[in-house]
Design an enzyme around this catalytic site. Structure first.
Site, PDB file in Angstrom:
ATOM      1  N   GLN A  45       0.819  -1.222   0.000  1.00  0.00           N
ATOM      2  CA  GLN A  45       0.000   0.000   0.000  1.00  0.00           C
ATOM      3  C   GLN A  45       0.851   1.270   0.000  1.00  0.00           C
ATOM      4  O   GLN A  45       0.319   2.367   0.104  1.00  0.00           O
ATOM      5  CB  GLN A  45      -0.942   0.010   1.210  1.00  0.00           C
ATOM      6  CG  GLN A  45      -1.964  -1.111   1.188  1.00  0.00           C
ATOM      7  CD  GLN A  45      -3.044  -0.955   0.117  1.00  0.00           C
ATOM      8  OE1 GLN A  45      -3.123   0.076  -0.553  1.00  0.00           O
ATOM      9  NE2 GLN A  45      -3.857  -1.976  -0.062  1.00  0.00           N
ATOM     10  N   CYS A  87     -10.500  -8.368   1.450  1.00  0.00           N
ATOM     11  CA  CYS A  87     -10.465  -9.804   1.697  1.00  0.00           C
ATOM     12  C   CYS A  87     -11.248 -10.188   2.938  1.00  0.00           C
ATOM     13  O   CYS A  87     -11.668 -11.310   3.081  1.00  0.00           O
ATOM     14  CB  CYS A  87      -9.017 -10.277   1.834  1.00  0.00           C
ATOM     15  SG  CYS A  87      -8.060  -9.147   2.803  1.00  0.00           S
TER      16      CYS A  87
HETATM   17  N1  PLP Z   1      -0.554  -6.746   1.503  1.00  0.00           N
HETATM   18  C1  PLP Z   1      -1.359  -5.686   1.627  1.00  0.00           C
HETATM   19  C2  PLP Z   1      -1.035  -4.615   2.629  1.00  0.00           C
HETATM   20  C3  PLP Z   1      -2.505  -5.586   0.830  1.00  0.00           C
HETATM   21  O1  PLP Z   1      -3.313  -4.529   0.975  1.00  0.00           O
HETATM   22  C4  PLP Z   1      -2.785  -6.612  -0.101  1.00  0.00           C
HETATM   23  C5  PLP Z   1      -4.033  -6.566  -0.917  1.00  0.00           C
HETATM   24  O2  PLP Z   1      -5.087  -6.273  -0.419  1.00  0.00           O
HETATM   25  C6  PLP Z   1      -1.899  -7.691  -0.203  1.00  0.00           C
HETATM   26  C7  PLP Z   1      -0.781  -7.724   0.608  1.00  0.00           C
HETATM   27  C8  PLP Z   1      -2.131  -8.805  -1.167  1.00  0.00           C
HETATM   28  O3  PLP Z   1      -1.753  -8.439  -2.462  1.00  0.00           O
HETATM   29  P1  PLP Z   1      -2.314  -9.270  -3.723  1.00  0.00           P
HETATM   30  O4  PLP Z   1      -3.760  -8.905  -3.855  1.00  0.00           O
HETATM   31  O5  PLP Z   1      -1.492  -8.810  -4.869  1.00  0.00           O
HETATM   32  O6  PLP Z   1      -2.098 -10.716  -3.426  1.00  0.00           O
END
Ligand code: PLP
Length: 389
Positions: A184, A330
């Protein structure tokens, strides 16, 4: 003929962001004439290879890294898994202790929990009421057996920026590996791996106008890391699997575009975010900001609306064409309260009424005006209805 097209305002860019048209344009040839496998020796393969290596250069340059230090992955989740599991496997004989925080993304939290089940010891640091971890907390948690510190750079729900540079200094002194989930932060604030002193850094293309399903892990030169994806010798043996060439090219172009706009991102997007935030806090009674006012990325704002469920407000806003979130994408599908706001020890009422607004460089002043015209009356009406019930 008069058609009433509903205005659409997208303020959920921390979940995902729209693909920049120039990114799509850069990707398309790699689905069409330049479809080769980047591992092939022939000309079509070499064209694909050139695309991948150019992209690697662009990602490296955005991070102040060497090109040899960038490994492409399927996104932020894989980069987090690869970093944490890779260090745990490589350093197991040296120690079994990992330090992380309770406000990490599930990609980090679930990986650490799995390692605990495999015999590692994990310390989860709690943030303060603003979602910030202190350097002294990390210092106190360190022990002789600590092999890894994994602290996110910017939090996805409240935007708090952790003191990574200082944590990096402690990690170096203790010869402990430092990983950061910078998903982020990259493309939003300057991120320089050398200045931060990190050994591993995860990023994801779709959070800054690149395609979904592609990301990268920065691995500091010389760091030993066990690969967890075994197979061919792609990515110099560090991540097996035929490269997602169009996706990688898209990530590279997104990185190039982010570098161009980084200088005024803070002033422009931060200015819009502040206008939105001030407008809401001033016009709507019983609202409160979650997270720090200052040490925060410019595009994120979490606000709690008292006497309301965040989910109800989210649905009401969606009917008006405004997309926001109650927390992380998520976890918003589940009815679990946000683990970040819970870790910040906010009251259940404040957690239930939280809405996250996340902007991007494509957000306009008109978008913010529309939200400020729509939201106050909607909140008032919803509150009246909930009192009557
Ligand atoms: N780390 C953070 C802080 C995130 O906000 C996200 C996505 O929401 C992820 C990891 C995961 O990334 P990706 O969607 O590319 O797997």
């Amino acid at each position: 003929m008069i058609t009433n097209v509903m205005r659409r305002v997208y303020l959920d860019n921390n979940a995902t962001s729209p693909v920049d048209p120039l990114v799509l344009k850069a990707m398309l040839p790699f689905y069409e004439e330049a479809f080769g496998n980047a591992a092939s020796i022939h000309a079509p393969g070499q064209t694909a290879r050139t695309g991948v290596e150019e992209a690697r250069g662009r990602v490296a340059s955005l991070l102040g890294a060497e090109t040899s230090e960038i490994v492409f992955t399927s996104g932020g989740t894989e980069a987090d898994n690869a970093a944490i599991r890779g260090v745990a496997a490589a350093r197991r004989t040296r120690g079994d202790h990992i330090i992380t925080t309770t406000i990490e993304h599930p990609a980090v939290l679930r990986t650490c929990e799995q390692l605990e089940a495999e015999g590692f010891r994990v310390t989860y640091l709690d943030p303060d009421v603003d979602g910030l971890i202190s350097v002294s907390q990390v210092e106190q948690a360190l022990s002789e057996d600590t092999i890894l510190i994994s602290v996110m750079y910017a939090n996805n729900e409240v935007g708090s920026i952790q003191p990574l540079r200082e944590i990096g200094r402690i990690a170096r002194e203790g010869d402990v590996v430092l990983h950061t989930d910078a998903v982020q932060a990259v493309g939003k604030i300057p991120v320089d791996v050398k200045q931060l002193g990190v050994d591993l850094l995860s990023l994801s293309a779709h959070k800054f106008h690149g395609p979904k399903g592609v990301g990268a892990l920065f691995i500091k030169s010389g760091l030993e890391l066990k690969p967890f994806m075994l197979g061919g010798s792609h990515e110099r043996g560090r991540r097996a699997g035929t490269e997602n060439v169009p996706g990688i090219v898209g990530l590279g172009e997104a990185a190039r575009r982010a570098s161009e706009s980084l200088q005024d991102f803070g002033a422009r997007v931060g200015g819009l975010r502040d206008r939105l935030e001030e407008g809401i806090l001033e016009q709507i009674p019983d609202t409160v900001l979650n997270g720090p006012r200052d040490n925060r990325v410019p595009h994120t704002s979490s606000i709690s609306f008292d006497h309301l469920e965040g989910e109800t407000l989210l649905i009401g806003l969606d009917f008006q064409g405004i997309a926001v979130s109650t927390g992380a994408a998520c976890s918003s599908g589940s009815l679990q309260p946000s683990h970040v706001l819970t870790a910040m020890k906010l009251s259940p009422r404040r957690i239930q009424g939280a809405i996250r607004f996340s902007l991007s460089r494509m957000t306009t002043a008109e978008d913010i005006d529309y939200v400020l015209q729509t939201l106050p009356a909607m909140v008032e009406k919803m509150r009246e209805m909930s009192v009557r019930r």
